[in-house]
Design a protein around this motif. Sequence first.
Motif, PDB file in Angstrom:
ATOM      1  N   SER A  18      35.723  84.292  29.399  1.00  0.00           N
ATOM      2  CA  SER A  18      36.329  83.147  30.073  1.00  0.00           C
ATOM      3  C   SER A  18      35.528  82.818  31.325  1.00  0.00           C
ATOM      4  O   SER A  18      35.198  83.707  32.116  1.00  0.00           O
ATOM      5  CB  SER A  18      37.776  83.472  30.468  1.00  0.00           C
ATOM      6  N   PRO A  19      35.145  81.555  31.514  1.00  0.00           N
ATOM      7  CA  PRO A  19      34.401  81.188  32.720  1.00  0.00           C
ATOM      8  C   PRO A  19      35.156  81.579  33.986  1.00  0.00           C
ATOM      9  O   PRO A  19      36.383  81.438  34.061  1.00  0.00           O
ATOM     10  CB  PRO A  19      34.277  79.661  32.592  1.00  0.00           C
ATOM     11  N   ASN A  20      34.443  82.106  34.950  1.00  0.00           N
ATOM     12  CA  ASN A  20      35.045  82.527  36.213  1.00  0.00           C
ATOM     13  C   ASN A  20      35.142  81.324  37.139  1.00  0.00           C
ATOM     14  O   ASN A  20      34.238  81.029  37.909  1.00  0.00           O
ATOM     15  CB  ASN A  20      34.194  83.632  36.843  1.00  0.00           C
ATOM     16  N   LEU A  21      36.250  80.596  37.036  1.00  0.00           N
ATOM     17  CA  LEU A  21      36.444  79.372  37.808  1.00  0.00           C
ATOM     18  C   LEU A  21      37.530  79.616  38.846  1.00  0.00           C
ATOM     19  O   LEU A  21      38.687  79.908  38.496  1.00  0.00           O
ATOM     20  CB  LEU A  21      36.840  78.217  36.890  1.00  0.00           C
ATOM     21  N   PRO A  22      37.202  79.542  40.124  1.00  0.00           N
ATOM     22  CA  PRO A  22      38.171  79.829  41.191  1.00  0.00           C
ATOM     23  C   PRO A  22      39.432  78.996  41.042  1.00  0.00           C
ATOM     24  O   PRO A  22      39.385  77.772  40.845  1.00  0.00           O
ATOM     25  CB  PRO A  22      37.397  79.465  42.470  1.00  0.00           C
ATOM     26  N   HIS A 153      26.168  64.330  25.689  1.00  0.00           N
ATOM     27  CA  HIS A 153      25.766  64.276  27.089  1.00  0.00           C
ATOM     28  C   HIS A 153      25.112  65.586  27.488  1.00  0.00           C
ATOM     29  O   HIS A 153      25.709  66.652  27.377  1.00  0.00           O
ATOM     30  CB  HIS A 153      26.995  64.016  27.970  1.00  0.00           C
ATOM     31  N   SER A 154      23.903  65.515  27.963  1.00  0.00           N
ATOM     32  CA  SER A 154      23.214  66.723  28.422  1.00  0.00           C
ATOM     33  C   SER A 154      23.417  66.899  29.915  1.00  0.00           C
ATOM     34  O   SER A 154      23.669  65.931  30.644  1.00  0.00           O
ATOM     35  CB  SER A 154      21.725  66.635  28.095  1.00  0.00           C
ATOM     36  N   PHE A 155      23.297  68.134  30.368  1.00  0.00           N
ATOM     37  CA  PHE A 155      23.509  68.411  31.789  1.00  0.00           C
ATOM     38  C   PHE A 155      22.650  69.580  32.256  1.00  0.00           C
ATOM     39  O   PHE A 155      22.257  70.457  31.469  1.00  0.00           O
ATOM     40  CB  PHE A 155      24.988  68.698  32.082  1.00  0.00           C
ATOM     41  N   ILE A 156      22.337  69.573  33.543  1.00  0.00           N
ATOM     42  CA  ILE A 156      21.675  70.666  34.251  1.00  0.00           C
ATOM     43  C   ILE A 156      22.518  70.907  35.497  1.00  0.00           C
ATOM     44  O   ILE A 156      22.583  70.041  36.386  1.00  0.00           O
ATOM     45  CB  ILE A 156      20.235  70.304  34.648  1.00  0.00           C
ATOM     46  N   ALA A 157      23.219  72.004  35.539  1.00  0.00           N
ATOM     47  CA  ALA A 157      24.176  72.228  36.616  1.00  0.00           C
ATOM     48  C   ALA A 157      24.415  73.725  36.792  1.00  0.00           C
ATOM     49  O   ALA A 157      23.901  74.534  36.020  1.00  0.00           O
ATOM     50  CB  ALA A 157      25.498  71.522  36.299  1.00  0.00           C
ATOM     51  N   SER A 158      25.196  74.087  37.801  1.00  0.00           N
ATOM     52  CA  SER A 158      25.642  75.474  37.918  1.00  0.00           C
ATOM     53  C   SER A 158      26.686  75.728  36.839  1.00  0.00           C
ATOM     54  O   SER A 158      27.321  74.787  36.339  1.00  0.00           O
ATOM     55  CB  SER A 158      26.241  75.744  39.297  1.00  0.00           C
ATOM     56  N   ASP A 159      26.870  76.998  36.488  1.00  0.00           N
ATOM     57  CA  ASP A 159      27.830  77.294  35.429  1.00  0.00           C
ATOM     58  C   ASP A 159      29.239  76.841  35.806  1.00  0.00           C
ATOM     59  O   ASP A 159      29.966  76.290  34.979  1.00  0.00           O
ATOM     60  CB  ASP A 159      27.806  78.782  35.080  1.00  0.00           C
ATOM     61  N   GLU A 160      29.634  77.029  37.064  1.00  0.00           N
ATOM     62  CA  GLU A 160      30.979  76.649  37.475  1.00  0.00           C
ATOM     63  C   GLU A 160      31.186  75.138  37.376  1.00  0.00           C
ATOM     64  O   GLU A 160      32.204  74.674  36.853  1.00  0.00           O
ATOM     65  CB  GLU A 160      31.262  77.115  38.910  1.00  0.00           C
ATOM     66  N   ILE A 161      30.228  74.381  37.868  1.00  0.00           N
ATOM     67  CA  ILE A 161      30.372  72.923  37.858  1.00  0.00           C
ATOM     68  C   ILE A 161      30.423  72.399  36.426  1.00  0.00           C
ATOM     69  O   ILE A 161      31.271  71.566  36.070  1.00  0.00           O
ATOM     70  CB  ILE A 161      29.218  72.265  38.637  1.00  0.00           C
ATOM     71  N   ALA A 162      29.508  72.876  35.557  1.00  0.00           N
ATOM     72  CA  ALA A 162      29.440  72.370  34.187  1.00  0.00           C
ATOM     73  C   ALA A 162      30.698  72.731  33.400  1.00  0.00           C
ATOM     74  O   ALA A 162      31.279  71.878  32.703  1.00  0.00           O
ATOM     75  CB  ALA A 162      28.207  72.929  33.492  1.00  0.00           C
ATOM     76  N   ARG A 163      31.150  73.969  33.522  1.00  0.00           N
ATOM     77  CA  ARG A 163      32.286  74.412  32.716  1.00  0.00           C
ATOM     78  C   ARG A 163      33.603  73.851  33.244  1.00  0.00           C
ATOM     79  O   ARG A 163      34.524  73.557  32.470  1.00  0.00           O
ATOM     80  CB  ARG A 163      32.298  75.935  32.663  1.00  0.00           C
TER      81      ARG A 163
END
Length: 616
Positions: A18-22, A153-163
């Motif tokens: 599971s993504p670690n999203l605050p 849609h493609s993206f280049i981002a931090s894992d938190e922002i993208a997920r």
Amino acid sequence: MCGQVKIDGNVYRWMGPSPNLPGRKEIPAMAQMSLQVTATRSIYTFQAAGIELEAEFCSPLLANDLELLARPCSYLTLKQKSTDGKPHTVQAYFDLTGEMVVDNTSDRVDAKRINAKGLNVLCLKSIDKAPLSRTGDMVKCDWGTVYLQGPGHSFIASDEIAREAFLDGSLPDDDDRLPRSANNGWPVVGYQFELQDKPATISVAYDEGYAMEFLGRKLRPYWNRKEIGALSMLRQASTEFSLVHDKCVAMDKRVNSEAGELGQEYAQLMALAYRQCLAAHGLAEDVSVGLLHFSKENSSNGCIDTADVVFPASPFFLQYNPQLLLAQVVPLMVYAESSRWPWDFAPHDLGQYPLANGQVYGGGERTKEDQMPVEETANILLMLAGIERKQPDKEFIRRHWPLLTKWATYLEAKGLDPENQLCTDDFSGHLAHNANLSVKAIVALRAYAELAEKIGETGSANKYKTLTQTWAKEWVKMASGGQPTVLAFGQPGTWSIKYNLMWDRLLDYGLFPTSVAESEVDSYLSKANEFGTPLDNRATFTKTDWLFWAAALSKNKTQFEIFSKQVFKWVNETPDRVPFSDWYDTKSGKHTGFLARSVIGGIAAPLLMHSFAHKL
């Protein structure tokens, strides 16, 4: 890698934690319903919220198609269907982190979009390392570039922002600022896309720049030998997906059908071994030698083109493409024929991956200490006899005849009762009077006699035919007193798996009485623990490849299936979650140390025996 789907507005994960999203709750996992492993594909099915998701990972490692084997592109295909009869809105998410291209997560990565004329391409690369700049075992790829081509849609981002953006139903903002270290905000690249009636495929490719160095010459990977470039390769791989997939399905059916004649457990083990065996190699082309197919000695010392790593896997290549086996053997012969190699026996290796610039194991080019003289010399002679059976080439034998004769002379002097030395099972240490190594030398000299006969060297052929017949009779006497034969001459009460007897049966030499192999196999099965028979009386560990070489000597299918079922049980019940190991404990089921090695191709020995008309 991270994989998620949004079903009617609710997000589930099907790959990764599971993504670690605050401030966010854990994203629930879909229920995994099945997993099918074929020779070229791993197919998962998951269910949640009224849909079934199928995720197929396809790696076109086709041993009979060099262009596809060499092309470093795999595919992930997702498709969904309703399980409750209702329509559903489904979006999918996939990303790769910078960890894919670094060995140490403090190393810097860069990412960018590429204008590729209609292709939705992203790339992710390490910027602190160069191709061919270092060697070693357990070293992750950190010198090349990963390319992705996918839908939506493609993206280049931090894992938190993208997920989190996927969770909220939005899209990531502008691309992250790079380069930066892989553990700084964990940059990812990936895609969000609608997943409706049609499957969606993402292509994942890798350009390593240079594949290897051979005797000082830097070589492009085989797919890029004409320097077509990564984008051309990716475009071709993406546009040809349907055709490539059909070829993969055909190979899967072939492997399953051929191995299935020997049992379903065996067929599943062959499917599990297929990709691993091929993936542990690099393919290139040298201007003077031709095709090079170099293994890496994973989980050991990282040597390149190790003769006693090539040898255990040789049944796989004799079965599926002898040209690939020849491309491993020839470079060792060329090196042995050079002025650099001072010994009258065969080399152990060509260096440490990816630099094939000369032996590094043991004494190397300096001393005979810790070499494997009988082992490697006999290995190459046996493999050449097998290759000659599959694709005869008298001119090749004539061209290298002085070298082969030198090696035969060495085995004649040292092979029957080997001196204190290492063999391929070097983890057990030095051993004098090794009975199994003696078998190898005897059968290898008979192989030399066969090669001599092929090119009209009748004197040598007759000499070594007679000698090996005499030696085999002597061996039966020298090896007596064991259970049923000894680990080493002069050690009564000991025993070992005489896996080298497989070549006497395979090549129809008939040097050793059938009763020897039958009593050996009966003994192995009587000594088996829960997960198979130990390698010898000194420990409870075994080698997966050698077990199947022994299994190839079974007198009937029922006996063979005992071997298969024991290894199949271990594969399913081992407490270790690691790539297919060829060295494990037969009581505890724990792997002993070797992982992801090409030698797992030795499992193909019974299949090869079957194709040589030795039916169980």
